[in-house]
Design an enzyme around this catalytic site. Structure first.
Site, PDB file in Angstrom:
ATOM      1  N   CYS A   1      44.509 -31.892  -4.697  1.00  0.00           N
ATOM      2  CA  CYS A   1      43.811 -30.600  -4.768  1.00  0.00           C
ATOM      3  C   CYS A   1      43.992 -29.853  -6.095  1.00  0.00           C
ATOM      4  O   CYS A   1      43.031 -29.287  -6.613  1.00  0.00           O
ATOM      5  CB  CYS A   1      44.223 -29.724  -3.592  1.00  0.00           C
ATOM      6  SG  CYS A   1      44.106 -30.595  -2.007  1.00  0.00           S
TER       7      CYS A   1
ATOM      8  N   HIS B   1      40.187 -23.215  -4.499  1.00  0.00           N
ATOM      9  CA  HIS B   1      40.292 -24.486  -3.783  1.00  0.00           C
ATOM     10  C   HIS B   1      40.045 -24.268  -2.291  1.00  0.00           C
ATOM     11  O   HIS B   1      40.578 -23.333  -1.690  1.00  0.00           O
ATOM     12  CB  HIS B   1      41.665 -25.104  -4.012  1.00  0.00           C
ATOM     13  CG  HIS B   1      41.924 -26.277  -3.129  1.00  0.00           C
ATOM     14  ND1 HIS B   1      41.062 -27.342  -3.063  1.00  0.00           N
ATOM     15  CD2 HIS B   1      42.914 -26.519  -2.232  1.00  0.00           C
ATOM     16  CE1 HIS B   1      41.522 -28.196  -2.172  1.00  0.00           C
ATOM     17  NE2 HIS B   1      42.633 -27.734  -1.654  1.00  0.00           N
TER      18      HIS B   1
ATOM     19  N   ASN C   1      38.101 -29.939   3.241  1.00  0.00           N
ATOM     20  CA  ASN C   1      38.873 -29.902   1.997  1.00  0.00           C
ATOM     21  C   ASN C   1      38.586 -31.199   1.238  1.00  0.00           C
ATOM     22  O   ASN C   1      38.977 -32.271   1.674  1.00  0.00           O
ATOM     23  CB  ASN C   1      40.362 -29.767   2.343  1.00  0.00           C
ATOM     24  CG  ASN C   1      41.262 -29.798   1.126  1.00  0.00           C
ATOM     25  OD1 ASN C   1      40.858 -30.224   0.041  1.00  0.00           O
ATOM     26  ND2 ASN C   1      42.494 -29.354   1.308  1.00  0.00           N
TER      27      ASN C   1
END
Lengths: 84, 351
Positions: free
Chosen positions: B124, B265, B295
């Site tokens: 991430c 994010h 995600n």
């Protein structure tokens, strides 16, 4: 404890074993899911998915959020008691 | 061929000329997950914010996703992949452990002549870490046109008995295409930080796992499994990221009010909302895609930027703050003054 209660508790113990591999001897009516059995919120959801399947009942989010222990879950399943 | 040293001046900015994207065709809903996992749609929506995610097809790997995103970026910029000088692939799910996935992206996209390597900055956080590396190569003039490809097949790391990571992640890719731009525009101050105390909080763990019947269990990466402590990640993200963002703004002598768009994010919808609440920023100043994509690891921030641009929410001259955070724990933030086509040299006319 009646036979019906024992069956409910026994099934719940099997579910807790399946979800989190918790030995039956660690589980009592007083066991809380988070403090005593160390379940996180996702595991508790998994427990209630299996509760719905095994007992054939709908347990809405709002209800299982308040069912924080094995005992309160047994009372809910047997008598539809919802903790305040 | 690579045009090494083509732009040696330091007076130019480094701009994001285009963002390419690719989401695999297969869409998996929460109801679909209920079929294979002990989870619930209403719980996922209420606690994670994901409604659907995309999943790579069988045989589709990180290089395929990354290649598609790179080609999309080139098409938007009106350039050929053969004009790329450097391809950096930010990934934690390489097709093979070596050579770098960037090699396959170069080969499959036709970016032959470009130099390539991978950056593993912990999934991430890569949305800013890998971007920062690419931008610095353009800034030094060593490479003129750099593609930073963010691609992961996170769903391949899953143990489908473990709902914690499985309800959150989706597969996807994005590509930043970087070039020198008008001074004062493009990528400004950046800040990167790592705290290894959170090493085990969100990670791909190498271990032997078995099913209940004792048979061996493996993921798409063998004995490597995505694992997540949601509570720890939430505490880190909402506890640390807002002050980290403020630190970057202070260094750049900017305030939250000077930022037109926050591209955060997409870890969890409620983490995004918690960070903005801590910063005192209204939700209207962000764009989210976690509802549709889950995600998507390092691709999530550039996917947000692309979506914001397509929605008309990100215009040339706007200031956007990028923040990517997660595995490590690591976090990266960047301030970008968004560029328009006039901020770059015109694309060469195809002969």
């Amino acid at each position: 404890m009646s036979t019906v209660q024992s069956d409910t508790l026994q099934t719940l113990k099997e579910i807790l074993d399946e979800v989190a591999e918790i030995p039956a001897e660690r589980i009592s009516l007083e066991s809380s899911y988070i403090e005593d059995l160390e379940l996180d919120s996702l595991a508790i959801v998994s427990v209630f998915v299996l509760v719905q399947r095994r007992f054939g009942v709908e347990v809405p989010n709002a209800d299982f959020d308040r069912l924080t222990s094995v005992g309160s879950t047994v009372a809910y399943l047997e008598d539809r008691e919802i903790p305040a | 061929m690579a045009k090494i040293g083509a732009v040696p001046t330091t007076s130019q900015g480094v701009g994001i000329r285009a963002i390419g994207r690719y989401l695999p065709e297969k869409v998996v809903s929460n109801a679909d997950l209920e079929e294979i996992l002990l989870t619930r749609d209403d719980w996922i929506r209420a606690n994670i914010g994901v409604e659907t995610r995309h999943m790579a097809a069988e045989g589709e790997w990180t290089s395929d996703l990354g290649t598609a995103a790179l080609l999309d970026a080139c098409e938007r910029a009106g350039i050929s992949p053969a004009e790329l000088d450097l391809v950096i692939c930010g990934t934690y799910t390489p097709d093979n452990m070596t050579p770098p996935t960037a090699m396959l992206v170069i080969r499959k996209s036709g970016a032959l002549g470009a130099t390539g390597f991978d950056v593993n900055s912990g999934a991430c956080p890569g949305g800013v870490f890998a971007l920062d590396i690419g931008a610095k190569y353009v800034a030094t003039g060593q490479y003129r046109r750099v593609a930073v490809v963010m691609a992961d097949v996170s769903t391949r790391t899953m143990d489908w008995k473990d709902p914690a990571p499985a309800v959150i992640f989706g597969d996807g890719a994005a590509c930043y295409l970087l070039e020198a731009c008008t001074p004062g525009r493009g990528i400004g101050r950046t800040l990167l930080r790592s705290d290894p105390s959170g090493y085990e909080s969100v990670w791909v763990r190498r271990e032997k796992r078995t099913r209940r019947d004792g048979s061996a269990l493996s993921s798409g990466f063998g004995d490597n499994f995505g694992a997540l402590d949601g509570k720890a990640v939430h505490a880190f993200a909402v506890g640390e990221v807002p002050s980290f963002i403020r630190e970057l703004l202070d260094v750049a002598d900017q305030a939250t009010a000077d930022v037109d768009l926050f591209a955060l994010h997409q870890a969890n919808l409620y983490i995004i909302q918690g960070i903005l609440r801590e910063l005192g920023v209204p939700l209207e100043r962000t764009v989210t895609n976690i509802q549709k994509y889950g995600n998507t690891s390092g691709a999530s921030v550039p996917l947000v930027l692309r979506e914001a641009e397509d929605l008309g929410r990100l215009l040339p001259g706007d200031q956007v703050l990028l923040a990517a955070f997660g595995s490590g724990f690591s976090m990266g933030a960047a301030l970008v003054r968004w560029c328009g086509p006039e901020d770059f040299e015109p694309a060469p006319v195809a002969s």
